[in-house]
Design an enzyme around this catalytic site. Structure first.
Site, mmCIF file in Angstrom:
data_model
loop_
_atom_site.group_PDB
_atom_site.id
_atom_site.type_symbol
_atom_site.label_atom_id
_atom_site.label_comp_id
_atom_site.label_asym_id
_atom_site.label_seq_id
_atom_site.Cartn_x
_atom_site.Cartn_y
_atom_site.Cartn_z
ATOM 1 N N LYS A 1 17.964 9.537 -18.426
ATOM 2 C CA LYS A 1 18.714 8.741 -17.440
ATOM 3 C C LYS A 1 17.795 7.892 -16.585
ATOM 4 C CE LYS A 1 21.528 12.839 -17.133
ATOM 5 N NZ LYS A 1 22.050 13.885 -16.258
ATOM 6 N N ALA B 1 26.836 11.454 -17.030
ATOM 7 C CA ALA B 1 25.470 11.945 -16.837
ATOM 8 C C ALA B 1 25.171 12.086 -15.347
ATOM 9 C CB ALA B 1 24.466 10.983 -17.458
ATOM 10 N N THR B 2 24.520 13.130 -14.950
ATOM 11 C CA THR B 2 24.158 13.408 -13.551
ATOM 12 C C THR B 2 22.882 14.247 -13.552
ATOM 13 O OG1 THR B 2 25.487 15.339 -13.747
ATOM 14 C CG2 THR B 2 26.493 13.503 -12.597
ATOM 15 N N THR B 3 22.131 14.472 -12.608
ATOM 16 C CA THR B 3 21.956 13.942 -11.270
ATOM 17 C C THR B 3 20.664 13.156 -11.236
ATOM 18 O OG1 THR B 3 22.995 15.920 -10.327
ATOM 19 C CG2 THR B 3 21.561 14.651 -8.860
ATOM 20 N N ASP C 1 17.855 14.700 -14.294
ATOM 21 C CA ASP C 1 18.003 15.836 -15.196
ATOM 22 C C ASP C 1 18.401 15.298 -16.572
ATOM 23 O OD1 ASP C 1 20.718 15.195 -14.338
ATOM 24 O OD2 ASP C 1 21.266 16.914 -15.568
#
Lengths: 259, 238
Positions: B49, B16-18, B33
């Protein structure tokens, strides 16, 4: 000697009498269900008597601080373990009291060579709706009393705890007559304080036996409020946050009372 | 066969990012995001997240969600357990260390190629010097307190560039931004990251999926409603 059954009964009776004497001066605790939650209240704050147990469960206790502490830790550990391994929704006061705390108290009470718990506990668990609120009193011998309907009582939206049986019963009679579940926070706070005063007046050998007159309650309440600190907490029905427990500050309580 | 050849390093792990966070007028803003990926595959487009740990603390995660969510769960329970049993709130130093220890304990998995997590931790310190505080971590558990902003995850180089630029040469430094201005910066930064980094979701204009944005302040944590984010997006980003 206690191998003889009747000696055992005698030993148990003696220890019950001893515990009752130890608990007899305990300041009453009143727990009321009101429109937006559940209110816990007590007076005479020499040490903390109201505690958060889990997201939706709180506890009030009288007795020996060491014993209260052991039971409080047990309750928190059991609830937290269940909440962590499964989910917060799986933590239930009914299971906590019936399957864990009550057997522990009963065993300690009946093992006459060991020390019993000098404590009496009052729990409340807030439900999704008011009719799901649970009030549960746990005595030193593991006996459980709840607010649900039985042959002897209709369902109650409150729970009380006191040092003596007459005081407890008088508070229950008072609240059964005076309390309505739809009460606002301010109304519940005032009523809880009056119920506490009734319970306090009934303590001791010289305590009142019948419900005192209205003006006597008011006078006594004013006097106690001047002298003693108030301790109160709420379990909020609003489900926006998982943790419903909130301790109220003394200025917050006094301003809501208009004191 | 070398020992490392037997390691299943070719299993695509969900990542998972950012994420980003910066201090503004109203406290600390934390944004993430919604995209979770495994290799080149988009696994999930509604991942959260930005996780609430307690009334005043947020852990935002970049890395493997399975490990990160478990860490968040352990943290949440240990902070609560401490408060309930000890009848006082854990200190900010204690909380920051707790997350550091979890990362350190997890480092074995990281070396084996699974379970890297690089979080940001934001909290309000109501101790002797009351202030919003912001930390980022490396995968081994070192914590770094930052004064202005932090960003981690695969899209973070672009985000760091934007936040640095805004902070130094923007109309005003980040810490002076109002909430609407702060949301604008956060949305623009995530959208920029998504422009070049396929692992970052940015703003999904078709499905109307917006980043998660939360604010930590003395009053606790506020989750910005999606409508509010959508309105700011329409006005100053789209």
């Amino acid at each position: 000697m206690i191998e003889e059954p009747y000696r055992w009964v005698e030993a148990i009776a003696n220890r019950a009498e001893y515990i009752e004497t130890q608990l007899a001066t305990g300041s009453p605790i009143v727990v009321l269900g009101y429109r937006d939650g559940i209110l816990f209240l007590t007076l005479g704050k020499t040490r903390q008597k109201l505690f958060e147990i889990y997201d939706r469960i709180a506890m009030g206790a009288i007795g020996h601080p060491g014993d209260i502490e052991r039971l409080r830790m047990t309750a928190i550990e059991l609830a937290s373990t269940e909440g962590f391994t499964r989910s917060a929704a799986d933590v239930s006061l009914r299971r906590l009291a019936h399957y864990s705390l009550s057997p522990v108290l009963k065993t300690a009470f009946e093992q006459v060579y060991g020390a019993p718990y000098l404590a009496r506990l009052l729990f409340a668990e807030i439900g999704a709706k008011q009719e799901n609120d649970l009030f549960l009193r746990l005595d030193y011998d593991g006996a459980i009393a709840t607010n649900s309907a039985t042959f002897a009582q209709t369902r109650q939206d409150f729970g009380v705890l006191s040092g003596t049986r007459p005081s407890t019963e008088l508070m229950e009679n008072y609240l059964a007559a005076e309390h309505s579940a739809g009460a606002t926070f301010e109304r519940a706070l005032k009523l809880a304080l009056d119920a506490w005063t009734v319970g306090h007046l009934a303590l001791g050998d010289a305590g009142v036996k019948e419900l005192p007159a209205r003006d006597k309650i008011v006078t006594e309440r004013k006097e106690r409020l001047r002298a003693a600190g108030i301790e109160a907490a709420v379990l909020d029905r609003d489900d926006k946050t998982a943790i419903r427990y909130r301790a109220l500050t003394e200025p917050e309580i006094r301003s809501a009372l208009g004191d | 066969m070398t020992p490392t050849a037997s390691l299943p390093t070719d299993i695509p792990l969900t990542q998972a990012t950012t994420i980003l966070a910066f201090k503004f007028q109203g406290g600390v803003l934390v944004a993430g995001d919604r995209r979770a990926t495994a290799g080149n595959t988009v696994v999930y487009d509604r991942a959260d997240k930005v996780l609430e740990i307690d009334r005043h603390s947020i852990m935002a995660i970049a890395g493997v969600p399975a490990t990160a969510w478990e860490m968040a769960r352990v943290l949440e329970h240990s902070f609560q357990f401490f408060r309930r049993t000890q009848l006082q709130e854990m200190s900010v130093d204690g909380k920051v260390r707790a997350l550091s220890k979890l990362l350190r304990d997890n480092f074995g998995f990281v070396l084996q190629g699974a379970g890297i997590v690089v979080p940001i931790f934001a909290t309000y310190d109501s101790g002797s010097d009351p202030a919003a505080r912001l930390y980022f971590y490396d995968a081994m558990g070192a914590q770094f307190e930052v004064t202005d902003y932090a960003a981690t995850g695969s899209g973070s180089p672009a985000v760091r560039g934007i936040l640095y630029y805004e902070n130094n040469w923007g109309k005003k430094p980040l810490v002076k931004l109002t909430e609407d201005e702060a949301v604008t910066v956060a949305l623009r930064a995530l959208d920029t990251a998504a422009e070049s980094d396929t692992a970052t979701g940015g703003v999904d204009r078709d499905a109307k999926i917006f980043p998660v944005i939360k604010v930590v302040s003395r009053d606790g944590i506020a989750t910005l409603p999606e409508k509010r984010i959508a309105a700011v997006f329409k006005r100053s980003v789209a």
